[in-house]
Design a protein around this motif. Structure first.
Motif, mmCIF file in Angstrom:
data_model
loop_
_atom_site.group_PDB
_atom_site.id
_atom_site.type_symbol
_atom_site.label_atom_id
_atom_site.label_comp_id
_atom_site.label_asym_id
_atom_site.label_seq_id
_atom_site.Cartn_x
_atom_site.Cartn_y
_atom_site.Cartn_z
ATOM 1 N N PRO A 242 -8.201 -3.717 -5.085
ATOM 2 C CA PRO A 242 -7.210 -3.786 -3.994
ATOM 3 C C PRO A 242 -6.444 -2.475 -3.783
ATOM 4 C CG PRO A 242 -7.005 -5.683 -5.463
ATOM 5 C CD PRO A 242 -7.954 -4.726 -6.126
ATOM 6 N N ARG B 227 -8.770 3.320 0.911
ATOM 7 C CA ARG B 227 -9.404 2.429 -0.065
ATOM 8 C C ARG B 227 -8.519 1.248 -0.426
ATOM 9 N NH1 ARG B 227 -11.479 5.330 -4.992
ATOM 10 N NH2 ARG B 227 -9.804 6.798 -4.628
ATOM 11 N N THR B 228 -7.299 1.214 0.139
ATOM 12 C CA THR B 228 -6.371 0.127 -0.175
ATOM 13 C C THR B 228 -6.712 -1.116 0.642
ATOM 14 O OG1 THR B 228 -4.661 1.722 -0.708
ATOM 15 C CG2 THR B 228 -3.930 -0.513 -0.212
ATOM 16 N N SER B 229 -6.603 -2.260 0.008
ATOM 17 C CA SER B 229 -6.957 -3.519 0.657
ATOM 18 C C SER B 229 -6.107 -3.787 1.898
ATOM 19 C CB SER B 229 -6.748 -4.668 -0.338
ATOM 20 O OG SER B 229 -6.905 -5.902 0.320
ATOM 21 N N ASN C 267 -10.550 -5.862 -2.801
ATOM 22 C CA ASN C 267 -10.336 -5.481 -1.411
ATOM 23 C C ASN C 267 -11.471 -6.129 -0.619
ATOM 24 O OD1 ASN C 267 -10.597 -4.204 1.057
ATOM 25 N ND2 ASN C 267 -10.095 -2.165 0.262
ATOM 26 N N ALA D 117 -12.180 0.506 7.603
ATOM 27 C CA ALA D 117 -11.227 0.773 6.515
ATOM 28 C C ALA D 117 -10.730 2.224 6.574
ATOM 29 C CB ALA D 117 -11.901 0.502 5.174
ATOM 30 N N PRO E 137 0.820 -1.216 0.000
ATOM 31 C CA PRO E 137 0.000 0.000 0.000
ATOM 32 C C PRO E 137 0.852 1.264 0.000
ATOM 33 C CG PRO E 137 -0.755 -1.540 1.690
ATOM 34 C CD PRO E 137 0.564 -2.051 1.177
ATOM 35 N N THR F 205 -14.028 -3.859 1.304
ATOM 36 C CA THR F 205 -14.910 -2.908 0.624
ATOM 37 C C THR F 205 -15.586 -3.489 -0.610
ATOM 38 O OG1 THR F 205 -13.165 -2.101 -0.829
ATOM 39 C CG2 THR F 205 -13.389 -0.975 1.299
ATOM 40 N N TRP G 84 -3.006 -8.125 1.916
ATOM 41 C CA TRP G 84 -1.881 -7.800 1.038
ATOM 42 C C TRP G 84 -1.448 -8.982 0.190
ATOM 43 C CZ3 TRP G 84 0.530 -6.292 6.248
ATOM 44 C CH2 TRP G 84 -0.013 -5.078 6.670
#
Ligand code: 1HN
Length: 343
Positions: A253, A209-211, A246, A206, A140, A249, A214
Motif C-alpha cells: 500500500p 506507488r501508493t495505494s 495496493n 497509477a 499517502p 498494482t 486508503w
C-alpha cells in the motif's frame, strides 16, 4: 606490533583526522558486520499502561493545541529519537469527542490502525473516512489530512510513519493546510467503491506507488482470515497471515511501510522466524505470548510490541488471536536487501 609502529600509526591517524579523514581498517567490521547490528531492542507497551497515560494526556492538552495528541512509542534502545524501530516511527493518538486535528501534509507516509472507538474520521484530500476498531487507513505522502471526532466516545489509534527513513534521505517537507477543505467533499465509501472491490475506474493510471485505496475496513479482512482458518492448516511460523496490497498494482500500500493481518488459532504454537524488517505488532483480538530475544511478552488486546531485525521470535496464542503488524519490508525489498529465515 612494536610500540614504535603503534605510535607512528597513532600519529598518522591524528594527522589525517585534522583533515576530516579516518582509516577504514579501524572501522570496517563495524560498518559491515556479519549479521545485522541494531540498537533496536524487543519491547512491549501494554494497553493497561498506555490507556491511563492517554487519558491523562487528554486532560492536559487539546488536540487543537497539540496539533496531534500523540504519545510516541520510543524503543528503549533509541530513546530521544522518536523511533519504535531504527527505521520507523510509531505513536498512540487520542482524539476526544468534539475535537479536530487541523490539516497539514508532509513527505512522510503515514498509516493508522484503529485500537479503540468508532465514528471519528480522518480526511484525506477532503474525503472523510469514518473509522472503526481494527480498520487500517493510509495517508499517502504529500496529501493533506485532518482528523475529527464527531462521535461521543474517545478514539485511539496507532500511527506508523516512515519519519526516520525520510530523515535518512534528508527529504522532509511539511506544509500547513490553511484553506484546505475540512468539510467532506466525499467519503470513504466512494474510495471503497472505486478501488476496494478488486476493480478500478477504467481511466485510472497509477501516478505513484501508493495505494489509491486508503481505507481497509476490518470486517472484510477479519472475514477473510476466518474463512482461511476454516479451510486450511496454519503456517508453522505465522498462522494465517495476509498482507495488505495496493489494489491498482498488487504491490504494497505504501512504498516504505508494509502492513499485515494474521490470525493465530487458539493453542497455536508458532516456530521461530526472523527477517531483516523489524516488526511492530498491534494486538487486535485474543491473548498469547511472543518470545523474542530472551523475553516473553504476554500480550492482550490493544497491546503493542516490537521484534527487532533478525532477532528470532515465535508467537503463541492462548485464545484465537488477530495481530496487525507493520514494518519497512517494502523499502528493504526495493533496495534488494530483505532477508528472512524460517524455523
Ligand atoms: C502526523 O502528521 C500525524 O497526521 C500523526 O495524525 C503523527 C508523527 C510525526 C509526524 C507527523 C497525523 C505524526 C505525524
Amino acid at each position: 606490533m612494536s610500540d614504535e609502529a603503534k605510535t607512528q600509526r597513532q600519529a598518522f591517524y591524528e594527522l589525517i583526522d585534522t583533515r576530516s579523514c579516518t582509516p577504514l581498517w579501524e572501522v570496517l567490521h563495524g560498518l559491515v558486520p556479519k549479521t545485522p547490528a541494531t540498537p533496536c531492542v524487543p519491547h512491549h507497551w501494554t494497553w493497561d499502561t498506555m490507556w491511563p497515560f492517554l487519558q491523562r494526556a487528554g486532560q492536559l492538552i487539546s488536540a487543537e493545541e497539540a496539533e496531534r495528541r500523540v504519545l510516541v512509542l520510543e524503543n528503549p534502545g533509541l530513546r530521544g529519537q522518536s523511533r519504535i524501530t531504527h527505521s520507523l516511527y510509531a505513536g498512540l493518538q487520542l482524539i476526544l469527542p468534539g475535537e479536530v486535528a487541523p490539516p497539514h501534509r508532509h513527505s512522510q507516509s503515514a498509516m493508522r490502525f484503529i485500537l479503540q472507538g468508532q465514528g471519528a474520521y480522518t480526511a484525506v484530500g477532503g474525503r472523510r473516512i469514518t473509522m472503526t476498531e481494527g480498520d487500517f487507513i493510509i495517508t499517502p505522502s504529500w496529501s493533506f489530512h485532518d482528523h475529527g471526532n464527531p462521535s461521543d466516545s474517545p478514539m485511539v489509534w496507532l500511527d506508523g510513519l516512515d519519519v526516520p527513513i525520510v530523515e535518512l534521505f534528508d527529504a522532509q517537507f511539511r506544509e500547513d493546510g490553511e484553506g484546505q477543505p475540512t468539510t467532506a467533499i466525499g467519503d470513504g465509501t466512494e474510495n471503497l467503491a472505486e478501488f476496494g472491490l478488486s476493480m478500478k475506474p477504467v481511466e485510472y493510471k497509477a501516478p505513484t506507488r501508493t495505494s489509491p485505496l486508503w481505507w481497509f475496513p476490518y470486517d472484510r479482512s477479519r472475514e477473510a482470515l476466518q474463512k482461511l482458518a476454516g479451510t486450511r492448516e496454519p503456517h508453522a511460523c505465522w498462522g494465517h497471515k495476509l498482507q495488505y496490497v495496493n489494489p491498482a498494482t498488487g504491490g504494497w500500500p505504501m512504498p516504505t511501510i508494509g502492513t499485515f493481518l494474521q490470525l493465530l488459532p487458539a493453542g497455536f504454537h508458532g516456530k521461530p522466524y526472523r527477517s531483516t524488517d523489524a516488526t511492530v505488532y498491534a494486538v487486535r483480538e485474543g491473548t498469547g505470548v511472543c518470545e523474542v530475544g530472551g523475553k516473553e511478552f504476554a500480550f492482550g488486546p490493544k497491546d503493542i510490541f516490537v521484534c527487532p531485525s533478525w532477532a528470532p521470535y515465535s508467537l503463541r496464542a492462548d485464545s484465537e488471536a488477530v495481530l496487525f503488524s507493520f514494518s519497512d519490508r517494502p523499502a528493504q525489498q526495493s533496495l534488494d536487501i530483505w532477508r528472512e529465515q524460517l524455523g
